[in-house]
Design an enzyme around this catalytic site. Structure first.
Site, mmCIF file in Angstrom:
data_model
loop_
_atom_site.group_PDB
_atom_site.id
_atom_site.type_symbol
_atom_site.label_atom_id
_atom_site.label_comp_id
_atom_site.label_asym_id
_atom_site.label_seq_id
_atom_site.Cartn_x
_atom_site.Cartn_y
_atom_site.Cartn_z
ATOM 1 N N GLY A 229 0.795 -1.218 0.000
ATOM 2 C CA GLY A 229 0.000 0.000 0.000
ATOM 3 C C GLY A 229 0.828 1.267 0.000
ATOM 4 O O GLY A 229 1.847 1.345 -0.691
ATOM 5 N N GLY B 26 1.796 2.452 -10.398
ATOM 6 C CA GLY B 26 2.183 3.781 -9.933
ATOM 7 C C GLY B 26 1.436 4.878 -10.679
ATOM 8 O O GLY B 26 1.018 5.876 -10.087
ATOM 9 N N ASP B 27 1.231 4.686 -11.994
ATOM 10 C CA ASP B 27 0.504 5.679 -12.787
ATOM 11 C C ASP B 27 -0.963 5.728 -12.353
ATOM 12 O O ASP B 27 -1.572 6.804 -12.314
ATOM 13 C CB ASP B 27 0.608 5.346 -14.278
ATOM 14 C CG ASP B 27 2.067 5.328 -14.752
ATOM 15 O OD1 ASP B 27 2.893 6.066 -14.170
ATOM 16 O OD2 ASP B 27 2.378 4.570 -15.688
#
Lengths: 306, 306
Positions: B221, B247-248
């Site tokens: 997380g 991540g994007d």
């Protein structure tokens, strides 16, 4: 002129990386792009040897457009047939430290029956102008597996000497149409005949339909089984370097010397010297002209019992 | 609308091979082409979340033309600035059996001083229409290393919240211009601060200039250090799959929830659920909408002492 056929042309990319590590991320230090596919490489070497060459086969999509753009300033004449699909890319990932290469080859565009017919229509008039023809490399998806047998038959009907340089089932089928010459390497020959003994395998391949078989043995040179005799040709010493393109140089040597009506020992000398000079060149697929001239008188050709 | 900046856009190729073996030759079974670069990926997720997005940055050459062609039918608006050099390719080589990926990234085109000026001229009016801006990914050659610091300052001068998602020296320099938010992963944070303890490193990064730091901890997380509090957000269980694009997706979640004025715990919940749903999706960089909806109520957000 000499015609080369490359049904599965390629935009050849070379990526230089420090070292290829599986499952890691790599920043590519250097990218080069070249028009590729075996027949295009053969044609470039032929022009360096002073022969006119024409390249045909398929090109399409954005990658095909780039390939034709890169081909335009070079000497071989572009007679490629346009297709709707995209020309494949091949990627050679070169480890900078060792020069070891990892190859990734896209499969190539799907060729429709109409596109294959268009190729055959273009092939016939090109054949009629050709002193020799080379059929080179893999078949893209959609082209019938017996395609090379068809192209060999048409060349023979037109009285044009034909060299077939492919592997696997297309080679097996093509042989049945009796090409003038095939140039397998030891692995291709073993897959075709089941024998890893090159001379025995070359004789077997000849019985399967080729008029002459020139088998490349990597750094050890060539063996040739022909209607005129059987020979082994060896370089003065085993050559180390990048073998990419050495087989294409051998094809160019064999074709050019065939057109020049040289005797077999001279053809094999040229093929061994040109292959070795390609292995020695710093750029993959180019040959070192100085090394070629120096090697020519040093190649040993030995006649073997039939 | 939300603006995303990708100075080093990419034509993303994915090659599926049975298994990548260094120094061997591979036939690629499957080729996919996508318009890529972090900001383009963020924009696609934003539109899936119901937000209008505009992408800017650089595109050029044949590869840039293909990228824009592939982008045209998608929802994000193309405001890319043309350059003379060619947009880079990135190649993800996926082992079919395991899904393990080997990444090859070209460096990108050389950007001239005039092209950088042209970008700045395009950026200002885009900023004035933006509710938020994300600055994403690496810098192509020729762009000044302080570029992101400049773009952060301009966003802050225009009163537009700015998220910076980069690494190395461009991140270090960009921080000094006080972006509203950075979203480093544990490795990027360790390189920036020297600490591998995420909470400590995130606090350190905040002291270096970011108003808020959301550090992604992979399957565990996120931790967030913000002016309003410090939180840890965790998925119900560690998620296995392809982390490409997770991540994007987190950036898109953080930007969209910022524009929607959600409180921090809701922003982090969205980011964790959307990242996990991206890891679970069969296609890299897409997210599984069903999994996203199912995960949202299961994310645990815990307030930590400041």
């Amino acid at each position: 002129m000499i015609l080369t056929v490359t049904l599965n042309t390629a935009l050849d990319l070379t990526y230089r990386v420090p070292e290829l590590v599986p499952h890691a991320s790599h920043r590519v230090d250097e990218v080069t792009e070249r028009p590729g596919g075996k027949g295009l490489n053969v044609a470039r070497v032929l022009t360096a040897l002073g022969h006119e060459s024409v390249v045909t086969g398929f090109a399409g999509g954005r990658t095909g457009a780039v390939l034709r753009e890169l081909l335009a300033p070079l000497a071989p004449v572009d007679a490629l047939v346009p297709v709707a699909g995209s020309t494949r890319r091949t990627i050679a990932v070169v480890d900078a430290a060792t020069g070891d290469t990892t190859q990734l080859n896209e499969p190539g565009p799907q060729i429709t029956a109409a596109e294959w017919e268009a190729f055959l229509t273009a092939y016939e008039p090109l054949l009629r102008q050709a002193d020799a023809v080379a059929l080179c490399g893999s078949l893209p998806p959609g082209v019938p597996v017996g395609a090379y047998a068809d192209l060999v038959r048409r060349a023979r009907a037109a009285g044009v000497p034909v060299l077939l340089d492919t592997s696997g089932e297309p080679l097996r089928r093509g042989l049945a149409a009796r090409p003038d010459l095939i140039k397998p390497n030891a692995d291709e020959l073993a897959r075709l005949t089941g024998s890893r003994e090159p001379l025995r395998a070359a004789r077997d391949a000849r019985r399967r339909g080729a008029h002459a078989v020139v088998a490349s043995l990597g750094p050890e040179g060539l063996v040739a089984v022909t209607p005129d005799g059987t020979w082994q040709a060896t370089p003065p010493s085993p050559v180390r370097g990048n073998p990419t393109g050495a087989g294409d140089s051998a094809v160019a040597a064999l074709l050019s010397s065939l057109v020049e009506n040289l005797p077999w020992p001279s053809r094999l000398t040229r093929a061994v010297a040109l292959s070795a000079a390609t292995v020695l060149a710093p750029v993959a697929g180019e040959f070192d002209a100085g090394a070629y001239e120096a090697l020519l008188p040093q190649v040993r050709v030995e006649s073997l019992p039939a």
